[in-house]
Structures are given as C-alpha cells and as structure tokens.
Design an enzyme around this catalytic site. Structure first.
Site, short mmCIF file in Angstrom:
data_model
loop_
_atom_site.label_atom_id
_atom_site.label_comp_id
_atom_site.label_asym_id
_atom_site.label_seq_id
_atom_site.Cartn_x
_atom_site.Cartn_y
_atom_site.Cartn_z
N ASP A 12 1.96 33.61 -19.29
CA ASP A 12 2.07 34.42 -18.06
C ASP A 12 2.24 35.82 -18.54
O ASP A 12 3.03 36.21 -19.27
CB ASP A 12 3.61 34.09 -17.49
CG ASP A 12 3.60 34.56 -15.99
OD1 ASP A 12 3.14 35.84 -16.06
OD2 ASP A 12 4.77 34.15 -15.25
N HIS A 13 1.11 36.58 -18.16
CA HIS A 13 0.63 38.02 -18.67
C HIS A 13 2.03 38.84 -18.00
O HIS A 13 1.85 40.13 -18.24
CB HIS A 13 -0.25 38.19 -18.12
CG HIS A 13 -0.90 39.05 -19.09
ND1 HIS A 13 -0.36 39.87 -20.34
CD2 HIS A 13 -2.44 39.66 -19.56
CE1 HIS A 13 -1.23 40.49 -21.11
NE2 HIS A 13 -2.24 40.40 -20.68
N ARG A 14 2.73 38.33 -16.92
CA ARG A 14 3.68 39.43 -16.48
C ARG A 14 4.86 39.69 -17.36
O ARG A 14 5.23 40.73 -17.42
CB ARG A 14 4.21 38.89 -15.25
CG ARG A 14 3.57 38.66 -13.96
CD ARG A 14 4.31 37.88 -12.84
NE ARG A 14 4.60 36.57 -13.02
CZ ARG A 14 5.19 35.79 -12.50
NH1 ARG A 14 5.81 36.30 -11.24
NH2 ARG A 14 5.72 34.66 -12.83
#
Length: 507
Positions: free
Chosen positions: A477-479
């Site tokens: 998850d690139h968040r």
C-alpha cells in the site's frame, strides 16, 4: 390451532457468527419439526461470507417450526427455528413454514426488503398464518442479560436496540414497488428525522456518489442503510405508466401509499442457452471475496515489485530439515522457510507491518504478526492467518502451517481464523505460474507472492549452471509504504532465500 405466543416457545435467532456479518445462508437442517433437541445440539449448518459454521441450540425442548428452508439467506437477528421448551405439550409441531416461506424472504432486493425485519416480522410475512410467524416476545431470552448465540461469545441484550426514529411510522414493506424507486433518492426526508443509520464504509460510498442518506429507504436490520440501498438510490427510477390523480412525491408516505398507481408490466428475466452457458449465483465466500478485492484495489494504491532469485540452497535446507528429529511428523516444505524469511524481514523493517486508519487519519503499526496464508478451497479463496507468528519457533510454525492448510481444505476454517491478519503470503507457484501482481488483503499493507520454482540456467560462481530459480512479487500500500521500505523488505526476503544462513545471523 397452536399459536406461537406461548411462553414455552423460544425463538432462536440467526447469530452473528463473525465480526460484523449481516447475513448467512442456511445450508442444511439437522432437525425437523417434532424432533427433540438438547442444549448444545447442532441444529443446522450456515454459510457466511467467511466460513461454514454449525449452529447449536441453547436450550432443551421440541422443535416446533423451521422458519426458513435450506438455501435461504437470512439476516442476522431473524428467528430461524422455534423450540417448545416445555417438551412439546403446547401443541403439534408446525412444519409448514419450511415449504411456505414467501419468495421475498429468500431473495430480497433493495426495493423489496423490509426496513426493520427484527421489529416488524408480521408486516414482512403477512401471508403466513399466525401459528407460523415468529413472535417478538417469544424471541427474548428469559432471565438473561445476554443472548446465547453460542459461537464463541454472547451478545448483550441491548446491542440490537436502536434509538427510535422521530416522525410518523413508515411501513416500508407496504409501499408499492412503483413508489419505491421514487423514495430511494428522489423523495424528501421527513422533517425532524434523526441521523440515518449506516456503517462508515456505506457513508463514504454515499458521499462519493453524492447520495443524501436521509433520502434513502433502509433495508438492513434495525433500519440500517446498506450498500445496495445506496446503489439503488443513484439508479434511475423505473418508468411508471401515467395514473389518474397520482399523488405528488412531496406528500407524506402514508398518503402516497393510498394513491392509485398503475403497476408496470413485469420485465421478463433475460433468457440464455443453458447448454452453452451456466450462471452461478454470487454469494457466500465468492461475494465477500469480490467485495473485498474491489474495495482493496480501488482504496489502497497498489505498487508491486519483483525479484528473481536462486533458491537452490533453500531447497537443500528443506531436505535436511526433513531428516531432523525435531521436525519429524511436521510438514516441511519451501513455504515454511519462505514464511520464516518474511517474518525476519518484517522484524528488520517493522513499518511494513501496519495498516491505514482512514477515520482517524493514522498509520497503525502492529507489534505482532498475524501471518495470512492464501488458500484455494472448494468454497473459494480463504485467507486464514497464524496468530503471533513472529513468536513461534520453526517447529511451531510448521505445525501451525500444517493445521491451517488442512483445516482450510476441509472447509473447517472458523471466522476468527480469518480476522486480524497483518501480512499475507500467496503461493501461485503451485499452479505452475511464474509470478503475479497480488491484491492486498483488506486492512493489510503488504502481500508476498511466490512463483513456481523451476530448474533454469543461472550464472553461479562465474559459470552458467542449472539452478532452482523462482520469482517473488511484493505488493504494498503506497499510502504508508514508500518504495524504499517495500524494496528493503523484498530484498531481505530474497537474500535469506538465496543464503538461508541469514535466518541465523538476522533472526
């Protein structure tokens, strides 16, 4: 005629067999009206979106009635079986409900579902005789502050109570289908109405679609608005043939329901060639998997990285461990060492073991690892997890993996075993696939995919030699996981599998 209002008749409701589940399908009844049951006896098997579960009855008595037939999807909180706890002296068993359950009880569209099935069972099943309809008074446990759901925990008696709504009572189940489309999204909310009941994901969906929840007619238990209700609100209203003196939408609902309305002709279901096509209803595990994957794919920005490695030394270690006396009787395979490698990588990079809290706008870093293992089963894709996997020794991890896989394949995975995962492994290599781009399990920030291990030409010590090679893929998850962190985790797993002695130096 025997009625269901006797104090000796107890109604057993569909319990919440997992956290937050709203419905379950009755797969099989193990009892029939007239059978004697005892406290703790399994009376039926139900399938939820997470698992198949057997339900025991919480009291002794004689089965008076089964309210739903096999194959019916029932909302949590609805009575499914009536038991005469006096031993059957109150009258003969009622077997009719199983064969005469209205069609809308089995399949409820948003426009047909009752607004509060727990509070208005008679309105929802007006065509069922009084002897067959469950009564609210009989459904309340006697002398107990908790409802015995018998699936690992009890439910407080007040947990299903909701604050009363202001304004006139609305019998949604009696609103004609032609008016329902107007009410879902087109009619105004009654003045003084309290904040509509809906879960946070449903509120977010309504906000994204521009739907005012105050205008949506709920179909969930206790007046809760569901995702289907929101989607129905944004759908175009069904065309209605002109009716003389049609009541305006702005009038109160009680007046609208009395206005003459011409019902449009039923639209026939699309036909198809059964010899050339097969249509499978989307429900149970498949329905839950589809919703989870769509939610994950369009909520968490996925990034996937790949690395191809030589795992020859890891396979040699697997063969050596099979001969170790401490590993006798345990399942020893490459997945065991890959799982251990991932646990070590998480220990070295703890920020990967986290989740995104949208409501609180926080990143939640977990100090424990519940290691999920994706398993293909006859019921569909399941992802049970090993609790506190980071604290287990290699033999303990092997034992847990063996139990997890065998339980999943036999269809005995419990809902609790699939909750609370923090990071997941999916082994697509067992199907001969080289690699893939796995989708995150909801609530997690990373998933590792293992490709097929194949003998390939590889440069080893300056010479081209046949070596055991595989490809790893890590989605994150690139968040909350930057490229650097994701790369470090994947590189650590790869380094351990190429040089297994790092399990000692790093572990």
């Amino acid at each position: 005629m025997t009625t269901m209002t006797e104090a000796s008749v107890r109604e057993f409701k569909m319990p919440d067999v997992g956290e937050g589940l709203t419905e379950a399908e009755i797969l099989k009844w193990y009892v029939q009206p007239g059978d004697t049951v005892t406290d703790g006896q399994v009376v039926c098997e139900v399938e939820t979106a997470k698992a198949a579960v057997e339900l025991p009855i919480p009291y002794d008595g004689v089965v008076r009635a089964l309210h739903f037939p096999e194959g019916t999807t029932v909302d949590v909180g609805m009575s499914i079986i009536a038991v005469d706890v006096s031993g059957g002296a109150g009258g003969a068993p009622v077997a009719a409900p199983v064969a005469e359950v209205p069609a809308q009880a089995a399949v409820q569209t948003p426009a047909q579902a009752p607004a509060a099935p727990q509070e208005q069972p008679q309105a929802a099943r007006a065509d069922v005789p009084q002897a067959e309809a469950p009564q609210a008074e009989a459904a309340k446990p006697v002398g107990s502050g908790r409802q015995p759901v018998l699936v690992g925990y009890g439910v407080a008696a007040s947990s299903t109570k909701r604050r009363p709504r202001k304004g006139p009572e609305v019998a949604v189940s009696r609103v004609p289908d032609t008016i329902q489309a107007e009410l879902n999204g087109h009619g105004g909310a009654p003045a003084g109405r309290e904040r509509p009941l809906a879960k946070p994901p449903v509120r977010k969906l309504a906000k994204d679609l521009g739907v005012d929840l105050a205008t949506v007619v709920p179909s969930g238990p206790d007046g809760i608005i569901t995702r289907e209700d929101v989607h129905a609100a944004v759908a175009p209203a069904a065309p209605v043939a002109p009716a003389p003196q049609a009541a305006p939408v702005a009038e109160p609902v009680s007046q609208v329901t009395q206005a003459p309305v011409t019902t449009p002709a039923a639209v026939p279901a699309p036909s198809y060639d059964t010899a050339r096509e097969t249509r499978v209803p989307v429900k149970g595990v498949r329905k839950a998997t589809a919703a989870a994957m769509v939610g994950s794919a369009f909520t968490a920005p996925h990034v996937t990285e790949f690395v191809t490695i030589d795992v020859t030394r890891t396979l040699k270690l697997v063969e050596e461990l099979k001969q170790d006396k401490d590993m006798q009787g345990l399942r020893v395979n490459p997945l065991l060492l890959i799982a251990r490698a991932l646990l070590v990588a998480v220990k070295r990079n703890p920020e990967i073991n986290a989740s995104w809290d949208e409501a609180a706008q926080e990143i939640v870093v977990k100090h424990y690892v519940n290691l999920g293992i994706a398993a293909a089963t006859p019921r569909g894709l399941l992802v049970p997890n090993i609790k506190d996997a980071q604290a287990k020794t290699l033999p303990q991890l092997a034992e847990s993996l063996g139990e997890l896989v065998s339980t999943a394949r036999e269809g005995r995975t419990s809902p609790a075993a699939m909750q609370g995962g923090t990071v997941t492994i999916t082994n697509v290599g067992v199907f001969g696939v080289d690699t893939g781009t796995p989708i995150l399990n909801p609530g997690e920030s990373a998933i590792l995919a293992i490709g097929a291990i194949k003998l390939q030409p590889w440069v080893h010590k300056g010479k081209v030699k046949p070596r055991q090679v595989t490809t790893l893929a890590l989605s994150f998850d690139h968040r909350l996981v930057d490229g650097e962190l994701g790369s470090k985790v994947l590189a650590d797993v790869a380094a351990i599998l190429e040089q297994p002695r790092k399990l000692i130096t790093w572990g």
